[in-house]
Write an enzyme that holds these catalytic residues in place. Structure first.
Site, PDB file in Angstrom:
ATOM      1  N   PHE B  15      -9.724  17.097  77.824  1.00 22.57           N
ATOM      2  CA  PHE B  15      -8.654  17.722  78.605  1.00 22.57           C
ATOM      3  C   PHE B  15      -7.669  16.659  79.058  1.00 22.57           C
ATOM      4  O   PHE B  15      -8.042  15.549  79.412  1.00 22.57           O
ATOM      5  CB  PHE B  15      -9.263  18.413  79.839  1.00 22.57           C
ATOM      6  CG  PHE B  15      -8.255  18.963  80.810  1.00 22.57           C
ATOM      7  CD1 PHE B  15      -7.627  20.180  80.569  1.00 22.57           C
ATOM      8  CD2 PHE B  15      -7.927  18.265  81.973  1.00 22.57           C
ATOM      9  CE1 PHE B  15      -6.701  20.689  81.474  1.00 22.57           C
ATOM     10  CE2 PHE B  15      -7.003  18.770  82.879  1.00 22.57           C
ATOM     11  CZ  PHE B  15      -6.385  19.983  82.626  1.00 22.57           C
ATOM     12  N   ALA B  76      -1.588  10.102 101.880  1.00 20.16           N
ATOM     13  CA  ALA B  76      -2.031   9.534 100.607  1.00 20.16           C
ATOM     14  C   ALA B  76      -1.339  10.260  99.466  1.00 20.16           C
ATOM     15  O   ALA B  76      -0.810  11.361  99.645  1.00 20.16           O
ATOM     16  CB  ALA B  76      -3.546   9.672 100.466  1.00 20.16           C
ATOM     17  N   GLU B  96       5.252  12.624 103.511  1.00 14.75           N
ATOM     18  CA  GLU B  96       4.256  13.490 104.157  1.00 14.75           C
ATOM     19  C   GLU B  96       4.416  13.564 105.671  1.00 14.75           C
ATOM     20  O   GLU B  96       4.024  14.563 106.283  1.00 14.75           O
ATOM     21  CB  GLU B  96       2.830  13.016 103.815  1.00 14.75           C
ATOM     22  CG  GLU B  96       2.491  13.215 102.349  1.00 14.75           C
ATOM     23  CD  GLU B  96       0.999  13.095 102.056  1.00 14.75           C
ATOM     24  OE1 GLU B  96       0.609  13.414 100.919  1.00 14.75           O
ATOM     25  OE2 GLU B  96       0.224  12.669 102.931  1.00 14.75           O
ATOM     26  N   PRO B 114     -16.970   5.849  91.402  1.00 10.13           N
ATOM     27  CA  PRO B 114     -17.150   5.087  90.156  1.00 10.13           C
ATOM     28  C   PRO B 114     -18.172   5.681  89.194  1.00 10.13           C
ATOM     29  O   PRO B 114     -18.199   5.309  88.027  1.00 10.13           O
ATOM     30  CB  PRO B 114     -17.590   3.703  90.653  1.00 10.13           C
ATOM     31  CG  PRO B 114     -18.075   3.914  92.042  1.00 10.13           C
ATOM     32  CD  PRO B 114     -17.307   5.065  92.597  1.00 10.13           C
ATOM     33  N   GLY B 115     -18.986   6.613  89.665  1.00 11.43           N
ATOM     34  CA  GLY B 115     -19.954   7.254  88.779  1.00 11.43           C
ATOM     35  C   GLY B 115     -19.315   8.112  87.707  1.00 11.43           C
ATOM     36  O   GLY B 115     -19.872   8.292  86.636  1.00 11.43           O
ATOM     37  N   GLU B 140       7.180  19.465  96.119  1.00  7.14           N
ATOM     38  CA  GLU B 140       7.476  20.897  96.255  1.00  7.14           C
ATOM     39  C   GLU B 140       6.220  21.770  96.278  1.00  7.14           C
ATOM     40  O   GLU B 140       6.270  22.902  96.730  1.00  7.14           O
ATOM     41  CB  GLU B 140       8.433  21.361  95.152  1.00  7.14           C
ATOM     42  CG  GLU B 140       7.881  21.215  93.757  1.00  7.14           C
ATOM     43  CD  GLU B 140       8.760  21.934  92.729  1.00  7.14           C
ATOM     44  OE1 GLU B 140       8.255  22.183  91.632  1.00  7.14           O
ATOM     45  OE2 GLU B 140       9.930  22.249  93.051  1.00  7.14           O
TER      46      GLU B 140
END
Lengths: 184, 184
Positions: B15, B76, B96, B114-115, B140
């Site tokens: 994907f 973030a 934000e 990290p797994g 948006e």
């Protein structure tokens, strides 16, 4: 303040693997428009801040295929189906490090990547460690080296980018704070 | 100690979306056996610990579709193609929260999961905040409420599981430690 919710209009299941699955959801936004969300479903995981009698943190060096590199982390692993997080924490600590613990306490739980994944990590603190000679084997496809480091050594590993993941950075900061406050 | 690497034998691209992509890699383990790794590729992200002149942390309340709930996080966002993390941090803070900052400094970078994912978050500390009346619009398809909280209020939000993600928990712990050490 309740207007932030996104309603699911349609869910497309893309992939279902042995650890994660992926779905794409068409959602209705608070303003009535639509958007798509790519979402990873994960069973959840535990991580363990294990501190030995010398005050050293037990960590594992592990190759992470997603990063194409070896990093140093606190012991961690994903929840088996129906497994209680605390039971999983004791199991993963023993499997990855060979240590059994006299005491284990929940510290905090957090989502690791809420922007795209539902993985929730439950963080435990383990003490009263004892090396078990006949410790449970690690997963058959998991290879780790155990390293035991002081808080100062862990901070160096962070600087050298060998400790490089959120749960371990949180753990080191937690122990650093604890130590600093004890030395007040 | 160099024997942990896993060699890729075959990569299957499952994907490719607007945020993440998914591939399954067949790998050769250190013992010669093979296994499969499910891997999410992510462009990387920034997060900002923004502290106002009253010492309050600027956070955003945001609906996270992956969790099907609203949580409170530090600002973030993901890196745009070719964007420098520091530039992204300044941009996301403004988009934000409407704040521009006088000073912004890198604190730490960590992988979130990290797994199974290569998402790397660069964490910055921003001070000298000033509200910009004509602040850049948010994405948006992004809807957030700005909340400003003291460290004590943030710790309560952690207890109430409204702060519930790794980068924000790290940020609160960092400011809690800073405060405790200043009060020594």
């Amino acid at each position: 303040m309740n207007s932030l919710e996104e309603k699911t209009l349609r869910t497309e299941n893309i992939f279902s693997g042995k650890v994660i699955s992926l779905q794409v959801e068409e959602v209705e936004l608070p303003n009535g428009k639509t958007s798509k969300r790519e979402i990873i479903k994960h069973p959840g995981a535990v991580a363990v801040i294990a501190v030995n009698d010398e005050g050293k943190i037990v960590m594992v060096e592990q190759y992470r295929k997603a990063l194409e590199r070896t990093i140093v982390e606190i012991p961690a692993g994903k929840l088996e189906k129906g497994e209680q997080p605390k039971v999983c924490a004791v199991r993963e600590l023993e499997e990855e490090t060979g240590y059994v613990c006299g005491k284990i306490e929940w510290l905090i739980s957090f989502y690791t990547s809420p922007g795209f994944a539902d993985e929730l990590v439950h963080l435990y603190v383990a003490t009263g460690l004892e090396k078990k000679e006949d410790a449970a084997q690690t997963d058959e496809d998991e290879f780790v080296n155990v390293v035991e480091v002081t808080v100062e050594e862990a901070l160096n590993l962070i600087r050298e980018q060998k400790i490089y993941d959120a749960k371990t950075a949180y753990a080191v900061q937690y122990l650093q704070m604890k130590k600093a406050l004890e030395n007040k």
